[in-house]
Design a protein around this motif. Sequence first.
Motif, short mmCIF file in Angstrom:
data_model
loop_
_atom_site.label_atom_id
_atom_site.label_comp_id
_atom_site.label_asym_id
_atom_site.label_seq_id
_atom_site.Cartn_x
_atom_site.Cartn_y
_atom_site.Cartn_z
N ARG A 193 0.83 -1.21 0.00
CA ARG A 193 0.00 0.00 0.00
C ARG A 193 0.87 1.27 0.00
O ARG A 193 0.58 2.25 0.66
CB ARG A 193 -0.97 -0.01 1.17
N GLY A 194 1.98 1.19 -0.75
CA GLY A 194 2.81 2.37 -0.96
C GLY A 194 3.84 2.64 0.10
O GLY A 194 4.57 3.63 0.02
N ARG A 195 3.95 1.78 1.11
CA ARG A 195 4.95 2.03 2.14
C ARG A 195 5.83 0.81 2.35
O ARG A 195 5.39 -0.33 2.13
CB ARG A 195 4.30 2.47 3.45
N PRO A 196 7.09 1.01 2.79
CA PRO A 196 8.00 -0.11 2.97
C PRO A 196 7.57 -1.00 4.13
O PRO A 196 6.98 -0.53 5.11
CB PRO A 196 9.35 0.56 3.26
N LEU A 197 7.87 -2.28 3.99
CA LEU A 197 7.58 -3.25 5.05
C LEU A 197 8.89 -3.74 5.67
O LEU A 197 9.81 -4.14 4.96
CB LEU A 197 6.83 -4.45 4.48
N GLY A 198 8.95 -3.71 6.98
CA GLY A 198 10.09 -4.25 7.70
C GLY A 198 9.84 -5.70 8.04
O GLY A 198 8.92 -6.02 8.80
N CYS A 199 10.66 -6.57 7.49
CA CYS A 199 10.48 -8.01 7.71
C CYS A 199 10.58 -8.32 9.20
O CYS A 199 11.56 -7.99 9.84
CB CYS A 199 11.56 -8.76 6.92
N GLY A 200 9.56 -8.94 9.73
CA GLY A 200 9.51 -9.24 11.16
C GLY A 200 8.83 -8.12 11.93
O GLY A 200 7.74 -8.31 12.47
N THR A 201 9.45 -6.96 11.95
CA THR A 201 8.92 -5.85 12.75
C THR A 201 7.48 -5.53 12.37
O THR A 201 6.60 -5.36 13.22
CB THR A 201 9.80 -4.60 12.59
N ASP A 202 7.20 -5.44 11.05
CA ASP A 202 5.85 -5.11 10.63
C ASP A 202 4.88 -6.29 10.81
O ASP A 202 3.67 -6.08 10.87
CB ASP A 202 5.83 -4.61 9.18
N VAL A 203 5.41 -7.50 10.92
CA VAL A 203 4.54 -8.62 11.28
C VAL A 203 3.96 -8.37 12.67
O VAL A 203 2.75 -8.52 12.90
CB VAL A 203 5.30 -9.96 11.26
N LYS B 39 3.76 -5.50 14.29
CA LYS B 39 2.91 -4.31 14.32
C LYS B 39 1.55 -4.57 13.67
O LYS B 39 0.50 -4.23 14.23
CB LYS B 39 3.62 -3.16 13.59
N LEU B 40 1.56 -5.16 12.48
CA LEU B 40 0.30 -5.38 11.76
C LEU B 40 -0.60 -6.36 12.50
O LEU B 40 -1.83 -6.19 12.53
CB LEU B 40 0.58 -5.86 10.34
N SER B 41 -0.01 -7.40 13.09
CA SER B 41 -0.83 -8.38 13.80
C SER B 41 -1.49 -7.75 15.02
O SER B 41 -2.64 -8.07 15.36
CB SER B 41 0.00 -9.59 14.22
N GLU B 42 -0.80 -6.82 15.68
CA GLU B 42 -1.41 -6.12 16.81
C GLU B 42 -2.52 -5.18 16.34
O GLU B 42 -3.53 -5.00 17.03
CB GLU B 42 -0.35 -5.32 17.58
N GLU B 43 -2.35 -4.58 15.14
CA GLU B 43 -3.41 -3.72 14.62
C GLU B 43 -4.68 -4.53 14.31
O GLU B 43 -5.80 -4.04 14.49
CB GLU B 43 -2.94 -2.97 13.38
N VAL B 44 -4.49 -5.76 13.82
CA VAL B 44 -5.66 -6.63 13.59
C VAL B 44 -6.36 -6.91 14.91
O VAL B 44 -7.59 -6.80 15.02
CB VAL B 44 -5.23 -7.95 12.90
N SER C 295 12.66 -11.76 19.38
CA SER C 295 13.22 -11.56 18.06
C SER C 295 13.94 -10.23 17.98
O SER C 295 13.49 -9.23 18.57
CB SER C 295 12.10 -11.60 17.02
N GLY C 296 15.04 -10.20 17.26
CA GLY C 296 15.74 -8.94 17.06
C GLY C 296 14.93 -7.94 16.28
O GLY C 296 15.22 -6.74 16.28
N THR C 297 13.88 -8.41 15.60
CA THR C 297 13.00 -7.51 14.86
C THR C 297 11.90 -6.92 15.74
O THR C 297 11.12 -6.10 15.28
CB THR C 297 12.35 -8.24 13.67
N ALA C 298 11.82 -7.38 16.99
CA ALA C 298 10.74 -6.97 17.88
C ALA C 298 11.07 -5.66 18.59
O ALA C 298 12.20 -5.17 18.56
CB ALA C 298 10.44 -8.07 18.90
N TYR C 299 10.09 -5.12 19.26
CA TYR C 299 10.24 -3.83 19.94
C TYR C 299 9.40 -3.85 21.21
O TYR C 299 8.61 -4.76 21.45
CB TYR C 299 9.78 -2.69 19.02
N GLY C 300 9.59 -2.82 22.02
CA GLY C 300 8.81 -2.71 23.24
C GLY C 300 9.68 -2.72 24.48
O GLY C 300 10.88 -3.00 24.42
N THR C 301 9.05 -2.39 25.61
CA THR C 301 9.76 -2.32 26.88
C THR C 301 9.77 -3.71 27.50
O THR C 301 8.91 -4.07 28.32
CB THR C 301 9.09 -1.29 27.80
N VAL C 302 10.73 -4.50 27.08
CA VAL C 302 10.77 -5.92 27.42
C VAL C 302 12.06 -6.22 28.18
O VAL C 302 13.16 -5.98 27.67
CB VAL C 302 10.69 -6.80 26.16
N VAL C 303 11.92 -6.75 29.40
CA VAL C 303 13.06 -7.23 30.18
C VAL C 303 13.17 -8.72 29.92
O VAL C 303 12.24 -9.47 30.20
CB VAL C 303 12.87 -6.94 31.68
#
Length: 570
Positions: free
Chosen positions: A150-160, A162-167, A469-477
């Motif tokens: 949809r016109g924007r770049p996808l980050g392999c892993g990271t956007d998985v 993000k998008l799954s949380e949006e669903v 995953s190294g592609t993940a994000y968030g405040t995770v200990v």
Amino acid sequence: MKLRSSQWYAGQDRNAYIHRAWMRRGVPDDAFTGRPQIAIANTASDLTPCNTHLNEVAASVRNGVYEAGGIPLDLPVVSLGETQMRPTAMLWRNMAAMAAEELLRANPLDGVVLLGGCDKTIPSLLMAAASVGLPAVVVPGGPMLTGTFRGRPLGCGTDVWKLSEEVRGGTLTQDDFTRSESAMIRSRGHCNTMGTASTMALVAEALGTVVPGTAGTLAPDSRLLQAAHDSGRLAVEMVGADRRPGTFLTKASFHNAIVALAAIGGSTNAVVHLLAIAGRLGIDLTLDDFDRIGSRVPVLVDLQPAGRFLMEDFHRAGGLLAVLREVRDLLDPDALTVTGEPLVTYLEDAPVWDPEVIRTREQPLVAEGGIAVLRGNLAPDGALVKPAAASPHLLQHRGRALVFDSIEDFHARIDDPDLDVDADSVLVLRGCGPKGYPGMPEVSNMPLPKKLLEQGVRDMVRVCDGRMSGTAYGTVVLHVAPEAAAGGPLAVVRTGDTITLDVAARRIDVDIPDDELARRTPNKTTRDGFAAPRRGWERLYVDHVQQADTGADLDFLIGSSGSEVSRESH
């Protein structure tokens, strides 16, 4: 110089005859007289999708070896596909390293070119090379091209993630989520974010095991094949110079790797891999070194998951050498590379071509974003957090624990509308360490409760003895040690306990008096969630794996056995 392979091929007795005769399948007669035998340790596999192109890379290595006067030999080794293997590819990292080490030692080889890409392949190969001690050079397989949706770049892993949380949060339809799937993986190569695969390739170069300027070259880029050819030639040179890993990998090398890890905003998984590689070399590397050396290093690379861009942008902007030039004063100038030259000598002509992607030292993405090592009564032997991927407002936090005894328990309850949770709660997941799962899976970046996602919450403090995953994000200990299954305090935390996180103070604590914490015992549900394999590799692994704070290697694999084989086969 007498070649190691001459122990197999030299002489006129029956054993030498056997060794030569079975290898005479189109090679010239002088293949067995003074020409270095170079293995191409290849992790190509259809079930490791990030590495499927490595057969093409191996062909270029082969040409380089021949050109330099060596004899190239294909050596398929154990390949670990991060996206496919259950329960986790990490369960077999040590097995892959052990198998590769034994194959390199047992065969008539003088040197090796190591082909890896997917997360565990480069670490396992480096562990093997460190333990066997043959001249070795790594050729990373490289990241994939940027896909768009949809016109924007996808980050392999990271956007998985993000998008799954949006669903789950109701802001993206299931149909659109499914449509994005075909755009996520655009080409051959590993993840195009600063995940573990990209991180380990770049860290391997900073460590000195990759020809400088190679790591980060895109998998479809013809320059990767050129680098592979050059690495094949270099492997022959390394044999002649007797340039083994133990001759150039020192504590200074690991210092530079830690600086690089921080400056690129790399994956927390690199910590456990670097600790394991150092353990094979007998180098005293500890968690404290990562905090001491790296935690105050500025993050300069604006890449997902901590930033905006992707590996194709990173390579275009100047790559690793441009980053290291910006932090040159923090590097150890004495650390050498596979070429025999110091790493810093390659930084003279390494400009930053796009300061939006690779920031200058004066305008970093994060001023102090290196991986932070936490301690406290919840993690006596340490835990990690990646501030660059965390929410700043959560780096100091107090909240009520919501405890899950296993990943199955988590999935069964996290979306319950009646779950007693709010945005200040601390999600605690245990039983996910090396022994407990087994294998220390990437489950620490727990999906948030659906009812909070619907309220707009996008991050919470999460605590786990597993990895993410190294592609993940968030405040995770994560990497909490000792893990719950090894008797760590995480095993006795209860829902309702107050957990305090203070990253600046490097603390993670549960607000319980020491005597009460010592009196508590794990409940039956917690104990039942721990792995109890009866046979095979899993049994061997659980019985011998060490904790995350020392690299999660097997206790009997620490150190090296060298390359000598004393007994004949016939």
